[in-house]
Design a protein around this motif. Structure first.
Motif: not given
Length: 834
Positions: A377, A549-551, A554, A562, A564
């Motif tokens: 990210h 992005y995690s929403k 997931s 992840f 990250q």
């Protein structure tokens, strides 16, 4: 009596046309009798007619009808052909000659070939002591004992039959069929015809061949003339019956009237039971057809598409991946190593040194068997793609890069599918067929009421493309598995789990780019990526600019953590090193003349001055890689560092003004913020550099915005962060502080505050919104006070509420007065400033 041809008519003579002789020409099948050109054969009292069958091939009749045959044959020509023993067996006239033995007591007077019926009429005379029927029996017995078989039909011989009726020599485009329509016509005008029974018809027609069926006219039918159908097994038999019995007169036993038979070929209508069942059961047939087409597509096209996906991943068809290119590159590496790449390589080395820990961390994760995502990210311009493709995956085979940006920006479903297929190498793709299938579905549903489901929605077609790609990736990952390996006995899944270094790598770039437009695309890509890592088919690396992005990820992989990696801006020292490395002279190793050396020393002196300026302004520009590259290009064309940085800041300020402050579509679509909220952040960040996240949420412009779609403060901040106006920093997983979206934006915010006109205009808009918020609060308090004042009795318990509303109303009014006083001052600035 020997068979010979007697010329009882004059030979054909030329006709005079305009004083010149000319011949009348006519096709063979339309050859008529010389007596009358009425379409019928005229016979004398002692003449009869025989019909010989199987002289011409019936299958070639439609083709042969278009060929202009020779002129009408007269008696002299036929006599010459009958007497010419040099003719071969392929001549049909010669076949007629052989079919009539020499001892047959007849004189052939005329032969009329019938190409369309595959035979010929033979007119002959015979003595009075023998009848025509006896001649027919004699010739028939002779042909049975000594059959004559033509070249085109070696299984059936020639047959002959006495013409009992009056044959009609027509040249219409009608061809023989196995069914004959027998019409019953009156022999004279004063008599009515009688319908013949099936027994009578059988006794008349059976002599010509095997009859399959006889169908009489329905009793309730009013069709005239009355008719019956006689179906022969063979077409040849129907031809013989039609030519021998057309115009035949007979009187059935017990009937007083004489009936004439009029025969014609008719196409037999076969019962189409299967087709009738298909058309009458669309609810069953249409799903079966759809399933068959789907199975056919999978069986035929999916292996081809898997091959092209594997070729795309392994770069089989790329010239740079060929052995010839690699050999040529090795042989000419020293010659083609231009010095102009030196600065680029030095700048790249600086980046690698700065981010070495990040590169090693990602490379180690690709060598581990952990079934999870690698998420990189960072803001736009931070070098995510270059870091992964040029550093982490340098020299690695079997890498698939899927860029989501062209996929989500494609127009229409067909464009989306086409772009996705191009990204993964999926071909052939028939994206246009879905539009046609939709029209077919609509037509079938409107006519039958059944939904055919020939067309597929976007979701199912996306899943189909990704499933084929997943299958191809698994085969690519297993391509290095050999029988000689010590792990060859392991299953495919166990082998891939034991050898993570051999798995293919999928890089999904621009993930969540314009997330609001085509969320289904990102959802299916995330599910597909989760299936890849869970089945150990490939490693998956996500490159994204979106902070949320995690929403999305997931949901597809809820039980995994992840790997990250967040890429920030370069530090001032590394940023300076990167710029300086790009500016290194290319000719430092070349010997120069004294004049060139003097000029070089002056340029070196100027370069040292520029580097001093660069130390002063590099902090303003920051460490964003794209901004540093823009600065480098400006310095290479001769701009000073201060001038270049000033122009970059000015350009960024104009960009902020156009995209965030003067926009007309704020609050619409994915822009869930108002211009007042954007200006509030610009003004506060320019003054303080960093803002507390919760403090911003509690401000009036974020809690009570009047712009539709911007009422939710957290959604507004998230939208502004995705648009890169601001950056939200987190601590322990919660939002903590707010800073400028790019380092250069900090200086751009300060530049905007120095513009009095922009500042006055935006401050006035912000104050007007705040005043509107207070007016709304006053109206709400006044409404409640009106309700309390209209009550019949006011208990003392309401006193505190009334005083509270009055104090709130008073405070709001004081704020409005302050706002309006400031607005008047801003209006004065706008009226005076240019």
């Amino acid at each position: 009596m020997t068979a010979r041809c007697i010329a009882n008519v004059n030979p054909r003579r030329p006709l005079l046309r305009n004083g010149r002789p000319s011949l009348q020409t006519q096709r063979w099948e339309s050859t008529l009798s010389e007596d009358k050109k009425s379409g019928h054969i005229q016979t004398a009292s002692n003449e009869s007619i025989l019909f010989f069958d199987n002289l011409f091939p019936l299958k070639l009749t439609p083709i042969m009808l278009w060929r202009p045959w020779s002129t009408r044959r007269d008696i002299s020509e036929l006599h010459k052909q009958l007497e010419d023993y040099s003719r071969g067996l392929l001549d049909p006239i010669n076949l007629v000659k052989k079919a009539i033995p020499k001892n047959t007591p007849i004189n052939v007077t005329e032969i009329i070939p019938r190409l369309k019926d595959g035979g010929a009429f033979v007119k002959f005379t015979h003595p009075n002591e023998i009848t025509a029927s006896e001649i027919e029996d004699l010739l028939g017995k002779q042909l049975e004992e000594q059959p004559i078989k033509p070249w085109f039909n070696p299984f059936l011989g020639i047959k002959t039959g006495l013409v009992r009726g009056r044959p009609w020599l027509e040249d219409l485009y009608r061809f023989p069929k196995s069914r004959i329509r027998v019409e019953f016509v009156a022999s004279s005008d004063d008599q009515a015809p009688s319908e013949l029974s099936q027994e009578t018809l059988y006794s008349i027609f059976r002599r010509y061949g095997k009859i399959a069926d006889i169908t009489s006219q329905p009793s309730d039918s009013k069709v005239l003339p009355q008719f019956a159908h006689v179906d022969f097994v063979l077409v040849r038999d129907a031809i013989m019956a039609r030519n021998c019995l057309h115009g035949y007169l007979l009187q059935e036993e017990g009937s007083k009237s004489v009936t004439r038979l009029r025969l014609a070929y008719e196409q037999r209508v076969k019962p189409h039971h299967i087709w009738d069942w298909i058309t009458n059961h669309p609810r069953i047939v249409i799903p079966i057809i759809a399933g068959f087409l789907a199975a056919f597509t999978v069986a035929v096209f999916d292996p081809i598409r898997e091959f092209f996906v594997k070729a795309h991943v392994q770069r089989i068809f790329e010239f740079t991946n060929s052995r010839l290119y690699k050999w040529f590159k090795r042989q000419t590496s020293d010659i083609l190593a231009f010095r102009r790449h030196k600065g680029d390589q030095a700048g790249l080395n600086a980046l690698v040194t700065h981010r070495k820990d990040v590169i090693d961390s990602i490379q180690n994760s690709l060598l581990e068997a952990t079934a999870t995502f690698v998420v990189v990210h960072g803001p736009r311009g931070s070098g995510k793609r270059e870091l992964i493709l040029d550093q982490v995956l340098e020299g690695r085979r079997d890498v698939l890069v899927l860029d989501c940006k062209p996929v989500v920006e494609a127009r229409g479903e067909a464009g989306t599918l086409k772009k996705l297929a191009a990204q993964v190498g999926y071909r052939p793709v028939f994206s246009w067929t879905n539009n046609i299938s939709s029209l077919v579905d609509l037509a079938i549903q409107s006519t039958t009421g059944v939904k055919a489901s020939f067309s597929e929605n976007l979701e199912s077609q996306l899943v189909k493309i990704l499933q084929v790609t997943a299958s191809a990736l698994k085969e690519v990952s297993l391509a290095d598995k050999k029988e000689s390996d010590k792990d060859a006995a392991l299953s495919e899944d166990a082998y891939l789990e034991a050898h993570p270094e051999r798995r293919a790598v999928v890089v999904i770039d621009s993930f969540l780019h314009k997330n609001e437009e085509k969320g289904i695309v990102y959802e299916k890509i995330a599910d597909w990526a989760a299936a890849l890592v869970q089945s150990n088919a490939a490693h998956v690396v996500f490159l994204t600019n979106d902070t949320s992005y995690s929403k999305s990820l997931s949901k597809s992989l809820p039980d995994r953590v992840f790997h990250q990696v967040t890429l920030g801006d370069l530090s001032p020292d590394v940023a300076k090193q990167f710029v300086v490395s790009q500016l290194d002279p290319d000719d430092s190793r070349i010997e120069k003349s004294p004049e060139e050396a003097s000029g070089s020393s002056q340029s070196e002196k100027k370069r040292r001055e520029d580097l001093q300026e660069l130390d002063e302004c590099i902090d303003q520009l920051g460490g964003r890689l794209t901004d540093l590259q823009v600065l480098t290009r400006r310095l290479k064309i001769g701009q000073s560092p201060k001038k270049a940085v000033s122009d970059i800041i000015e350009q960024s300020a104009s960009e902020i003004l156009r995209m965030f402050l003067l926009t007309k579509d704020a609050g619409q679509g994915d822009k869930r913020w108002s211009t007042e909220q954007a200006w509030y952040l610009v003004k506060q960040i320019a003054q303080n550099e960093s803002l507390r996240y919760n403090e911003v949420l509690l401000s009036d412009t974020f809690t009570s915005s009047k712009t539709p779609g911007a009422g939710n403060g957290e959604a507004a901040l998230e939208s502004l962060a995705n648009a890169e106006l601001i950056t939200v920093k987190s601590i322990h997983g919660r939002p903590h502080s707010i800073r400028a979206g790019k380092p250069v934006y900090q200086a751009a915010f300060g530049r905007l505050l120095k513009d009095n006109v922009v500042k006055a205009r935006m401050d006035m808009a912000l104050l007007q919104e705040l005043a509107g918020i207070e007016v709304k609060a006053i109206e709400k308090a006044e409404t409640e006070l009106t309700v309390l004042g209209n009550m019949p009795s006011q208990p003392y318990q309401m006193r505190d509420r009334i005083y509270y509303l009055l104090d709130k109303l008073h405070a709001s009014q004081k704020k409005i007065m302050v706002y309006e006083n400031e607005i008047r001052g801003l209006k004065k600035i706008l009226s005076e400033e240019v």
